[in-house]
Structures are given as C-alpha cells and as structure tokens.
Design a protein around this motif. Structure first.
Motif, PDB file in Angstrom:
ATOM      1  N   GLY A   1      58.132  98.464 -55.296  1.00 40.12           N
ATOM      2  CA  GLY A   1      56.813  98.513 -55.978  1.00 40.12           C
ATOM      3  C   GLY A   1      56.778  97.744 -57.195  1.00 40.12           C
ATOM      4  O   GLY A   1      55.691  98.039 -58.051  1.00 40.12           O
ATOM      5  N   LYS A   2      57.547  96.900 -57.393  1.00 39.63           N
ATOM      6  CA  LYS A   2      57.542  95.933 -58.681  1.00 39.63           C
ATOM      7  C   LYS A   2      56.804  94.597 -58.498  1.00 39.63           C
ATOM      8  O   LYS A   2      57.028  93.553 -59.071  1.00 39.63           O
ATOM      9  CB  LYS A   2      58.803  95.745 -59.131  1.00 39.63           C
ATOM     10  N   HIS A   3      56.080  94.753 -57.871  1.00 36.39           N
ATOM     11  CA  HIS A   3      55.228  93.351 -57.385  1.00 36.39           C
ATOM     12  C   HIS A   3      53.825  93.595 -57.553  1.00 36.39           C
ATOM     13  O   HIS A   3      53.211  94.587 -57.525  1.00 36.39           O
ATOM     14  CB  HIS A   3      55.782  92.929 -55.962  1.00 36.39           C
ATOM     15  N   ASP A   4      53.016  92.569 -57.298  1.00 33.77           N
ATOM     16  CA  ASP A   4      51.594  92.508 -57.753  1.00 33.77           C
ATOM     17  C   ASP A   4      51.123  91.833 -56.156  1.00 33.77           C
ATOM     18  O   ASP A   4      49.972  90.997 -56.467  1.00 33.77           O
ATOM     19  CB  ASP A   4      50.987  92.069 -58.870  1.00 33.77           C
ATOM     20  N   CYS A   5      51.857  91.789 -55.124  1.00 33.61           N
ATOM     21  CA  CYS A   5      50.958  91.017 -54.024  1.00 33.61           C
ATOM     22  C   CYS A   5      49.932  91.882 -53.354  1.00 33.61           C
ATOM     23  O   CYS A   5      50.256  93.145 -53.165  1.00 33.61           O
ATOM     24  CB  CYS A   5      52.108  90.613 -53.058  1.00 33.61           C
ATOM     25  N   GLU A   6      48.994  91.142 -53.045  1.00 32.73           N
ATOM     26  CA  GLU A   6      47.556  92.021 -52.417  1.00 32.73           C
ATOM     27  C   GLU A   6      48.023  92.250 -51.001  1.00 32.73           C
ATOM     28  O   GLU A   6      47.758  93.644 -50.535  1.00 32.73           O
ATOM     29  CB  GLU A   6      46.459  90.882 -52.222  1.00 32.73           C
ATOM     30  N   GLN A   7      48.873  91.571 -50.321  1.00 30.61           N
ATOM     31  CA  GLN A   7      49.201  92.151 -48.777  1.00 30.61           C
ATOM     32  C   GLN A   7      50.554  92.165 -48.473  1.00 30.61           C
ATOM     33  O   GLN A   7      51.212  93.237 -48.185  1.00 30.61           O
ATOM     34  CB  GLN A   7      48.430  91.230 -48.025  1.00 30.61           C
ATOM     35  N   ILE A   8      51.249  91.080 -48.401  1.00 31.73           N
ATOM     36  CA  ILE A   8      52.590  91.101 -47.964  1.00 31.73           C
ATOM     37  C   ILE A   8      53.517  90.518 -49.155  1.00 31.73           C
ATOM     38  O   ILE A   8      53.230  89.533 -49.746  1.00 31.73           O
ATOM     39  CB  ILE A   8      52.868  90.018 -46.767  1.00 31.73           C
TER      40      ILE A   8
ATOM     41  N   CYS B   1      77.637  94.462 -52.071  1.00 30.51           N
ATOM     42  CA  CYS B   1      76.364  94.640 -52.842  1.00 30.51           C
ATOM     43  C   CYS B   1      75.020  94.483 -52.015  1.00 30.51           C
ATOM     44  O   CYS B   1      75.365  93.922 -50.648  1.00 30.51           O
ATOM     45  CB  CYS B   1      76.643  93.197 -53.585  1.00 30.51           C
ATOM     46  N   THR B   2      73.979  95.059 -52.395  1.00 33.09           N
ATOM     47  CA  THR B   2      72.728  95.255 -51.558  1.00 33.09           C
ATOM     48  C   THR B   2      71.854  94.432 -52.761  1.00 33.09           C
ATOM     49  O   THR B   2      71.633  94.624 -53.817  1.00 33.09           O
ATOM     50  CB  THR B   2      72.406  96.534 -51.606  1.00 33.09           C
ATOM     51  N   PRO B   3      71.003  93.538 -52.097  1.00 31.27           N
ATOM     52  CA  PRO B   3      70.192  93.081 -53.167  1.00 31.27           C
ATOM     53  C   PRO B   3      69.133  93.932 -53.468  1.00 31.27           C
ATOM     54  O   PRO B   3      68.636  94.664 -52.704  1.00 31.27           O
ATOM     55  CB  PRO B   3      69.168  91.842 -51.687  1.00 31.27           C
ATOM     56  N   ILE B   4      68.397  93.617 -54.516  1.00 31.49           N
ATOM     57  CA  ILE B   4      67.432  94.377 -55.436  1.00 31.49           C
ATOM     58  C   ILE B   4      66.166  93.947 -54.617  1.00 31.49           C
ATOM     59  O   ILE B   4      65.568  92.889 -54.922  1.00 31.49           O
ATOM     60  CB  ILE B   4      67.527  94.322 -56.797  1.00 31.49           C
ATOM     61  N   ASP B   5      65.592  95.081 -54.009  1.00 32.28           N
ATOM     62  CA  ASP B   5      64.330  94.681 -53.464  1.00 32.28           C
ATOM     63  C   ASP B   5      63.128  95.158 -54.064  1.00 32.28           C
ATOM     64  O   ASP B   5      62.619  96.346 -53.815  1.00 32.28           O
ATOM     65  CB  ASP B   5      64.564  95.433 -51.902  1.00 32.28           C
ATOM     66  N   LEU B   6      62.669  94.172 -54.789  1.00 32.56           N
ATOM     67  CA  LEU B   6      61.575  94.734 -55.731  1.00 32.56           C
ATOM     68  C   LEU B   6      60.534  94.831 -54.775  1.00 32.56           C
ATOM     69  O   LEU B   6      59.571  95.615 -55.123  1.00 32.56           O
ATOM     70  CB  LEU B   6      61.179  93.337 -56.460  1.00 32.56           C
ATOM     71  N   CYS B   7      60.167  94.167 -53.437  1.00 31.96           N
ATOM     72  CA  CYS B   7      59.117  94.845 -52.940  1.00 31.96           C
ATOM     73  C   CYS B   7      58.931  96.183 -52.385  1.00 31.96           C
ATOM     74  O   CYS B   7      58.204  96.893 -52.438  1.00 31.96           O
ATOM     75  CB  CYS B   7      59.000  93.520 -51.382  1.00 31.96           C
TER      76      CYS B   7
END
Length: 700
Positions: free
Chosen positions: A383-390, A374-380
C-alpha cells in the motif's frame, strides 16, 4: 603272516635263552621300570600263534628283576575292544605273573590299535593301577596288521606324557603305522620282522635297554646338544633358548619374536630364547623398554609455521587456523575469500570474512529468513502507492495501470472509463449496455439471455447428470488420448457445473472398466477439467458392452452421485470410441435407454456406424456424431449440444415459460439504466475530488 609272528616270537625266546648269562639265577639289574605289554589278539591271530606270543612274554619276563620295588609288569590285550589282563600292581612275583599270562583268553575281533594306546595311557599308567611317580613308563606293542583306527594323534599324546613306546610288527604290519606309534629314534623303537634272521635284534636291544646300559656314553646317540640317559634308553635335550626338532636329536633356536611371544609395541629383535624391543624410524623407546612414542619435531622450536605446527611421523607440517589456507611454501597462511572464489549461495550480494560469508540484497530487495535469498520489495502489496486501479510492482518501485474498459490518464495514476460497447467486439446478439470498465448484453422482450451471456433464446439450459464413457483401448494411442481429454473438457466448458447444477462423471474402459471420478466428486468445471487431464491412458481391448453395463449399474447410482429419479434431473450418457466393440452392446445399450438415460454416441476412425446408431437415443441424427480423424473431434465438441429444457424439470434451478418473463426483462432494462446514471455521477465526483486534491498540494 600269522606263521611269521609265531616264528618271530619263538625265535625271540630262543635268542633270549641262548644269550650268554652269568648264571641261571642272574637277573637283569635295571632301575625301576613300569612295563606294559600291549598285545594284538585280533581274529587274524590264530590260537597256536597266540600261544607262541604267551611264551614270548614269559621268556622276556624271566630275564627281568620282577618286584614291586623293581620292574612292574602289566598286560593289556586288544582287538575291537580293550581289556586289562592284569595291572602293574597285580603281581609282585614272576610265578603269579606267568600264571596270569597263561589264563589270557584271546578277544579275536578287529584291530583297534589307537583305541588300545588311549586305554593304556588313561587306564594302565595311573596310580590306582600301580603306576609309580618318577619311574619310566614303557609300552611294548606287538601287532600283525594295519590299525583300523587312527594312531598318530593318540601316540603323540602318549609320548608327550613321557611314555616310551616300542612298536614290533610282524610280516604285513604297516611300517608307517609303526613309526607313527613308536618313540624316537625310530631305529631303536621300531621293529618290522620279515625273516628269522632279524628276530634276535629286538630281544638283544630291548634287554640292553632295560639292563642299565648308558646309551649316551656307549652308543652313537646323535643328539646335537645334550643326551640324557634313562634305563635302557636315552633322549636328547637342548640348551636354554633352543627347542628340540621333530627328529628328536637336532635343536633349533627359539625365536620368541617370530612366535609372537613378546610384548614389543613395534620392533622385536630376537636371540635364542630371549628378545629386545626397538622402535621404528621417527619413534623413541620408552622407559619400559617395550612401548614407543612418536618424536615431537614441533617441540624443537624451528618449524617457522605461520599459525600451528603439527608433529607427524619423521617430521612435522604446518596447519592454518579456521578460515585460512596454507600456501605452497607449507608455512604461510592466507585468509579464504569464499565470495571471491564463488563458494557461496547468496542470491545477490556476498560479504566475505576469513573462511565465512554473509549475504545481502540489492536496493529494492529484502533478505529472506534463510539469509541467502532475496525478495523484491512489493510497494503495491504494502500500500505505498497512489494508483487509482492497478498497481504493477517492480523491486522497490511501481507503475500504475487500469482495469479492462478503462484507460490511464496523463498523470499515470488515475483512470477514465472507456465505452466498451463501441470499442470492443462485445458479441451481444441483441443489445450491448456499457458499464464502468465493462458491458453486458440484453435480449428483446420475450427472450432470455443464455449461459454464454451473449446469445438470446426461449429457455436456459437445464441441470443434468452426465457420465462420459471414454474408450482407452490400445488403438486410440497416447497422443490421440490427450486429444480425447481436450474434447471432454470442451464439452465440460459448455455446461453449467455446480453441486446443485450439472454434475459430471468420467469412466474409462478398455478390456476392463475404471471409474476415474463419479458424479459427486467435483463441483466446478475447473476441478473436473484438472481431473480429466490427470487421467492415465489404460490401453488394451475395447469392451464397450461392459462399459455400458458399468454405467447403468454403477455410474448412475445414487451412491456415486446420481440424483433421485423423482427429481426429474435428466441423465445423459456419452460414449466416445474409435473401433468395434469386442463384446455385445445390444443388451445394455437398450437397457440404458429404457432406464431413461439419453445416450449420445461419438465415433472416430474405425468406429462402427451401426454400433454407434444402436447406442444413440432417438432421433439418432441428433445423438450420433462421427469423424475420420482425431484432430476433428474438437469440431464435434463445438456442435454437440447436451442442453435440455424440459418443462417438467424439478432441478435446483427451475426453467419457466419464456413468455412469463416480460416483467423480468423490463426490470432488467430499468436497472441497467439506473446503474449507468449512477456511474456517470461517480465519475464526476471523482474528477472533482482530484481537482481539490491538486489544489491542496499546490498550496503546500
């Protein structure tokens, strides 16, 4: 011995002549016989002894009924060779036969009895030489010594062809050889004459055999089952199902099973001359009475197997369908749960079916193509995220963070710039200028920022071609060699490495010299440092002079990456050693410096100071370093300055007079000021956009 042979033959003649007869013209009325005399004429038989042998044969023949339809006689003599004197068809009358015997000339050589028997079998008893079908073949062998060749095998072959053999030995004749030649029974066919008292036995018995006496009736033949007469002899036979033993008299039951002369598949039951077939337990005999078939116990219908019944020898066993296992009762089947038994390779979730399984993943993970991991779902990353920088990812979720020089706001998403010049140890020698998330250093007018980005100086480091000569001798030892490699990488960290900037080559030496990588192989400091750490320790001696020669003639050649001399790129050689050189360094240390190479010498431990100073360029104090312990060489690396700032350098990056850089410094300061103003405006706009976004969300 030869005299005894003469006396034997004379005595036989006398006895034959003295035997009572019906009248002078009465002959032995035997049935048809083909008789061959095989006489030994070796050199041990003297002339007068051979004459006695002639008379012996003539006297025997005078008692026989000679004729083409009665008794036929042939004579063969032998020594080292074999010769037919006359064949079975040669003479029909006694007088011509006697004439032929008197004309025999002895061969007078060796005693090849086996060769003679083979000759008689193949040549005398053939139709072309007068042998008749269905007429007994008889050979009388007369010899006075031991055969010089093998007789047993050829005599057996002759007897198997129906030839009856009488063996007459005189004096020193070998009894074992006589028995090997003669037909059974030996008491009727073997004669060894040692005294005159025994000579008459052969003449009397031989004449009785040829004169038609039925020995089966009139003698104690000794046959166990059947006695069959032949003219002057007899032989034993056996009933059907029996075979005659080697003694020629007794019989043994023929065991076709033991002899392998049967076609039973499993069990052979023997009786004399015949057999019957049977089968092992658990098998039944087929209709062909030979082959066997295993009994099918499953066909009886009383097996009680849960799934399948499998017949085996003397019984049956139960078998389960795929994905099930047989329980201890041997009949019931149970589904196999591979997940529960841990017999799977799923990384996270195992879903079981009888004998098989499939894999699945926990929430926040996705199943890979191998259907196991299994591979973790990487939301980062998606692009499913709203972080300004990291964006920092965890399986199926994320958290936000900020770049260096920024801090995370209370909304856990946006970031605010930090004044790095006031919050960190920036290390600027003159002045620190803040930028969004970072800072930079500037220098006062008339000075330039150095390669470290912090200190100020009158010029920047020049581009150089640097070759490192590293001592890999046995005295360095493996753990210290690892420290030497770290020393080399410290030196590399102080250089501006690139294809058009500084180039670095690495040479290791001990009793020999090995280029680990030339000047033109790697173009970044990271590549060089990685290659250095992979270098294998050589061990053995310390040939520093040979290493200097290699550096001068090879390492600083254009083929290995050194740039042409007319471009004025400084050439620098750095020698690192821990002991005295085992060869002379004077010549090539001098030639290297004469060739314009700036030489640095670094010594540790037992390195010889005089040698280090001889290697180093002038002024020696700036090009010579020494420490007693390998653990201190990192300090040397920090203090070692290979930077050169020649005014005439024509490298890819030209170093100019620092005094001509005033306008450049002014331009740099003005540019940094403008960038700072733009950054402040950008921050204000970002805050305004965030405010508008929050208002829109509240209206929804």
């Amino acid at each position: 011995m030869k005299m005894r042979l003469v006396f034997l033959l004379l005595t036989l003649v006398v006895l034959v002549a003295a035997r009572p007869k019906a009248g002078p013209k009465q002959k032995c009325k035997s049935g048809p016989v083909d008789l061959v005399f095989l006489i030994d004429s070796s050199r041990s038989v003297r002339p007068h002894e051979f004459e006695t042998m002639r008379k012996f044969m003539i006297d025997i023949l005078s008692t026989l009924d000679i004729g083409l339809n009665a008794t036929r006689v042939g004579v063969v003599q032998y020594s080292s060779q074999v010769r037919t004197e006359f064949s079975l068809k040669a003479h029909a009358k006694l007088d011509t036969m006697v004439k032929g015997i008197n004309e025999i000339i002895p061969l007078a050589q060796g005693t090849m009895t086996g060769l003679a028997i083979k000759f008689v079998m193949d040549t005398a008893f053939v139709a072309e030489e007068g042998d008749r079908p269905k007429v007994p073949n008889v050979v009388v062998i007369v010899t006075d010594g031991r055969p010089q060749d093998r007789v047993a095998e050829v005599a057996i072959e002759a007897r198997e062809k129906g030839i009856e053999i009488f063996a007459v030995g005189v004096a020193r004749a070998d009894m074992a050889s006589l028995r090997a030649m003669a037909s059974p029974p030996f008491e009727d066919h073997v004669f060894l004459v040692e005294s005159f008292d025994l000579i008459h036995q052969f003449g009397l018995q031989f004449q009785d055999k040829l004169c038609g006496v039925d020995l089966c009736v009139e003698s104690k033949h000794g046959c166990e089952q059947i006695c069959e007469s032949s003219p002057g002899s007899f032989h034993c036979l056996c009933l059907p199902g029996y075979s005659l033993n080697e003694d020629g008299k007794t019989c043994a039951a023929i065991d076709l099973c033991a002899e392998g002369k049967h076609d039973c598949e499993q069990i052979c039951n023997a009786s004399p001359g015949v057999f019957t077939c049977d089968c092992s337990a658990g098998y039944k005999l087929n209709d062909d009475k030979k082959s066997c078939t295993m009994i099918d116990f499953c066909s009886f219908g009383n097996h009680s197997c849960d799934h399948e019944c499998v017949s085996v020898l003397n019984g049956y066993h139960c078998r389960c369908q795929e994905g099930h296992r047989l329980l201890e009762n041997g009949k019931t089947c149970q589904a196999i749960d591979l997940c529960a038994e841990g017999k799977h390779d799923c990384e996270q979730i195992c879903n079981s079916a009888p004998g098989v399984f499939t894999c699945d993943c926990n929430a926040g993970y996705t199943l890979n193509d191998d259907k196991k991991t299994c591979t973790p779902i990487d939301l980062c990353a998606e692009g499913k995220h709203d972080c300004e920088q990291i964006c920092i990812s965890a399986p199926g979720v994320f958290t936000c963070d900020c770049n260096k020089g920024f801090k995370l706001n209370k909304d856990k998403k946006t970031c605010t710039d930090m004044d790095m010049c006031n919050t960190v140890k920036h290390g600027c020698e003159h002045q620190c200028v803040n930028t969004p998330g970072s800072f930079y250093c500037i220098c006062p007018e008339g000075q330039l920022l150095q390669e470290d980005g912090k200190s100020c100086g009158t010029c920047k480091s020049a581009n150089i071609d640097l070759v490192l000569l590293i001592d890999g001798s046995k005295s360095v030892r493996p753990q210290n060699f690892e420290l030497v490699k770290k020393f080399v990488n410290q030196v590399v960290d102080s250089l501006d490495v690139s294809a058009h900037g500084t180039r670095v080559g690495f040479v290791q030496y001990s009793s020999r010299v090995r280029t680990e990588f030339p000047l033109n192989m790697y173009h970044t400091a990271a590549e060089i440092k990685a290659a250095v750490m992979k270098v294998d320790y050589m061990e053995k001696g310390t040939m520093t002079g040979l290493a200097l020669k290699h550096m001068l003639e090879n390492s600083f050649s254009e083929s290995e990456g050194a740039r042409p001399l007319d471009r004025n790129i400084p050439r620098i050689g750095l020698v690192f050693t821990d002991g005295r050189s085992q060869d002379d360094i004077t010549e090539f240390a001098k030639k290297a410096k004469e060739a314009g190479i700036t030489m640095y010498a670094v010594g540790v431990g037992k390195a010889v100071e005089d040698e280090l100073r001889e290697i180093a360029s002038e002024p020696t104090e700036k090009h010579f370093y020494y420490t007693t312990d390998f653990s201190a060489i990192s300090t040397i690396a920090e203090n070692l300055k290979l930077n050169i700032c020649p005014a005439e350098s024509q490298g890819e990056i030209e170093v100019k007079d620092p005094c001509a850089c005033e306008s450049l410094v002014e331009f740099q300061q003005a540019t940094m000021s403008s960038l700072e103003q733009l950054t402040q405006k950008l921050s204000a706009m970002t805050a305004r956009l965030e405010q508008l976004e929050n208002q829109l969300l509240s209206k929804k």
